[in-house]
Design a protein around this motif. Structure first.
Motif, PDB file in Angstrom:
ATOM      1  N   TYR A   1       0.699  -1.249   0.066  1.00 44.93           N
ATOM      2  CA  TYR A   1      -0.200   0.027  -0.053  1.00 44.93           C
ATOM      3  C   TYR A   1       0.879   1.299   0.186  1.00 44.93           C
ATOM      4  O   TYR A   1       0.546   2.189  -0.699  1.00 44.93           O
ATOM      5  CB  TYR A   1      -1.069  -0.140   1.305  1.00 44.93           C
ATOM      6  CG  TYR A   1      -1.826   1.128   0.965  1.00 44.93           C
ATOM      7  CD1 TYR A   1      -2.679   1.499  -0.024  1.00 44.93           C
ATOM      8  CD2 TYR A   1      -1.591   2.269   1.891  1.00 44.93           C
ATOM      9  CE1 TYR A   1      -3.409   2.744  -0.238  1.00 44.93           C
ATOM     10  CE2 TYR A   1      -2.366   3.640   1.831  1.00 44.93           C
ATOM     11  CZ  TYR A   1      -3.269   3.490   0.639  1.00 44.93           C
ATOM     12  OH  TYR A   1      -4.013   4.768   0.471  1.00 44.93           O
ATOM     13  N   ALA A   2       1.891   1.397   0.794  1.00 42.51           N
ATOM     14  CA  ALA A   2       2.907   2.465   0.838  1.00 42.51           C
ATOM     15  C   ALA A   2       3.246   2.468  -0.486  1.00 42.51           C
ATOM     16  O   ALA A   2       3.509   3.844  -0.955  1.00 42.51           O
ATOM     17  CB  ALA A   2       3.959   2.129   1.913  1.00 42.51           C
ATOM     18  N   LEU A   3       3.875   1.548  -1.222  1.00 41.40           N
ATOM     19  CA  LEU A   3       4.302   1.613  -2.615  1.00 41.40           C
ATOM     20  C   LEU A   3       3.202   2.503  -3.586  1.00 41.40           C
ATOM     21  O   LEU A   3       3.656   3.566  -4.162  1.00 41.40           O
ATOM     22  CB  LEU A   3       4.706   0.129  -3.186  1.00 41.40           C
ATOM     23  CG  LEU A   3       5.182   0.142  -4.695  1.00 41.40           C
ATOM     24  CD1 LEU A   3       6.505   1.039  -4.838  1.00 41.40           C
ATOM     25  CD2 LEU A   3       5.394  -1.289  -5.203  1.00 41.40           C
ATOM     26  N   LYS A   4       1.984   1.981  -3.350  1.00 37.59           N
ATOM     27  CA  LYS A   4       0.921   2.645  -4.265  1.00 37.59           C
ATOM     28  C   LYS A   4       0.997   4.152  -3.758  1.00 37.59           C
ATOM     29  O   LYS A   4       0.724   4.829  -4.913  1.00 37.59           O
ATOM     30  CB  LYS A   4      -0.387   1.970  -3.940  1.00 37.59           C
ATOM     31  CG  LYS A   4      -0.602   0.650  -4.706  1.00 37.59           C
ATOM     32  CD  LYS A   4      -1.925   0.172  -4.243  1.00 37.59           C
ATOM     33  CE  LYS A   4      -2.169  -1.185  -5.011  1.00 37.59           C
ATOM     34  NZ  LYS A   4      -3.841  -1.304  -4.837  1.00 37.59           N
TER      35      LYS A   4
ATOM     36  N   ILE B   1       6.149   5.950   5.745  1.00 36.75           N
ATOM     37  CA  ILE B   1       7.625   6.557   5.633  1.00 36.75           C
ATOM     38  C   ILE B   1       8.485   5.228   5.739  1.00 36.75           C
ATOM     39  O   ILE B   1       9.410   4.930   5.462  1.00 36.75           O
ATOM     40  CB  ILE B   1       7.824   7.730   6.365  1.00 36.75           C
ATOM     41  CG1 ILE B   1       7.201   8.942   5.549  1.00 36.75           C
ATOM     42  CG2 ILE B   1       9.272   8.132   6.421  1.00 36.75           C
ATOM     43  CD1 ILE B   1       7.559   9.323   4.245  1.00 36.75           C
ATOM     44  N   SER B   2       8.081   4.471   7.078  1.00 38.97           N
ATOM     45  CA  SER B   2       8.870   3.397   7.378  1.00 38.97           C
ATOM     46  C   SER B   2       8.830   2.319   6.567  1.00 38.97           C
ATOM     47  O   SER B   2       9.721   1.567   6.455  1.00 38.97           O
ATOM     48  CB  SER B   2       8.310   3.201   9.012  1.00 38.97           C
ATOM     49  OG  SER B   2       7.000   2.282   8.950  1.00 38.97           O
ATOM     50  N   SER B   3       7.996   2.297   5.698  1.00 33.09           N
ATOM     51  CA  SER B   3       7.965   1.237   4.509  1.00 33.09           C
ATOM     52  C   SER B   3       8.950   1.816   3.503  1.00 33.09           C
ATOM     53  O   SER B   3       9.277   0.692   2.614  1.00 33.09           O
ATOM     54  CB  SER B   3       6.500   1.170   3.942  1.00 33.09           C
ATOM     55  OG  SER B   3       5.657   0.625   4.843  1.00 33.09           O
ATOM     56  N   LEU B   4       9.486   2.822   3.400  1.00 26.34           N
ATOM     57  CA  LEU B   4      10.450   3.277   2.587  1.00 26.34           C
ATOM     58  C   LEU B   4      11.489   2.241   2.636  1.00 26.34           C
ATOM     59  O   LEU B   4      12.299   1.878   1.751  1.00 26.34           O
ATOM     60  CB  LEU B   4      10.578   4.567   2.590  1.00 26.34           C
ATOM     61  CG  LEU B   4      10.183   5.509   1.547  1.00 26.34           C
ATOM     62  CD1 LEU B   4      10.407   7.091   1.954  1.00 26.34           C
ATOM     63  CD2 LEU B   4      10.498   5.080   0.043  1.00 26.34           C
ATOM     64  N   ASN B   5      11.859   1.910   3.816  1.00 28.22           N
ATOM     65  CA  ASN B   5      12.980   1.121   4.131  1.00 28.22           C
ATOM     66  C   ASN B   5      13.061  -0.283   3.342  1.00 28.22           C
ATOM     67  O   ASN B   5      14.161  -0.514   2.737  1.00 28.22           O
ATOM     68  CB  ASN B   5      13.305   1.243   5.857  1.00 28.22           C
ATOM     69  CG  ASN B   5      14.890   1.019   5.998  1.00 28.22           C
ATOM     70  OD1 ASN B   5      15.577   1.509   5.231  1.00 28.22           O
ATOM     71  ND2 ASN B   5      15.245   0.599   7.266  1.00 28.22           N
ATOM     72  N   PRO B   6      12.040  -1.055   3.574  1.00 31.73           N
ATOM     73  CA  PRO B   6      12.077  -2.484   2.877  1.00 31.73           C
ATOM     74  C   PRO B   6      11.809  -2.061   1.460  1.00 31.73           C
ATOM     75  O   PRO B   6      12.692  -3.121   0.673  1.00 31.73           O
ATOM     76  CB  PRO B   6      10.918  -3.005   3.532  1.00 31.73           C
ATOM     77  CG  PRO B   6      10.188  -1.984   4.472  1.00 31.73           C
ATOM     78  CD  PRO B   6      11.118  -0.892   4.644  1.00 31.73           C
TER      79      PRO B   6
END
Length: 127
Positions: free
Chosen positions: A38-41, A91-96
């Protein structure tokens, strides 16, 4: 605030949810994978609207996007902390996502659902 499974059902397509459910992951890892997808989207949408590369999107840009997105209107009205909470999650999903990008040798913008899921499966096997 809505239950995490309800949120993931809203944020992912049925096909994406089925792919995550089929992955060889724990429930916790499936949740993190759904969040990353979802973060990617979301980050792709923001990048398209702002012209900024995904890696350069700031928490302020994400917060502004959340404020104007009708999908979040009720959540924000019901919970004053939702915007900050959701901003930090994305923003924390940016790391993976950066790690998936490096492993696939592709820009984050070009990652597929399958690549993200496969990366999380590989990481789970390493645990």
């Amino acid at each position: 605030m809505a239950d995490p499974q309800e949120l993931s059902a809203q944020f992912l397509t049925r096909e994406e949810s089925i792919k995550v459910d089929a992955a060889l992951l724990t429930s916790q890892d499936k949740f993190v994978t759904r969040l990353a997808l979802y973060a990617l989207k979301s980050l792709k949408q923001i990048a398209q609207e702002t012209g900024a590369p995904i890696e350069n999107i700031t928490p302020q840009q994400l917060s502004a996007w959340i404020e104007k997105d009708e999908t979040f209107k009720q959540e924000i009205e019901n919970d004053a902390t939702f915007e900050d909470f959701f901003t930090r999650l994305v923003i924390s999903s940016l790391n993976p996502l950066k790690q998936v990008s490096q492993a696939a040798n592709l820009p984050i913008e070009d990652l597929t659902v399958e690549q993200v899921i496969a990366w999380f499966e590989k990481q789970a096997k390493l645990k």
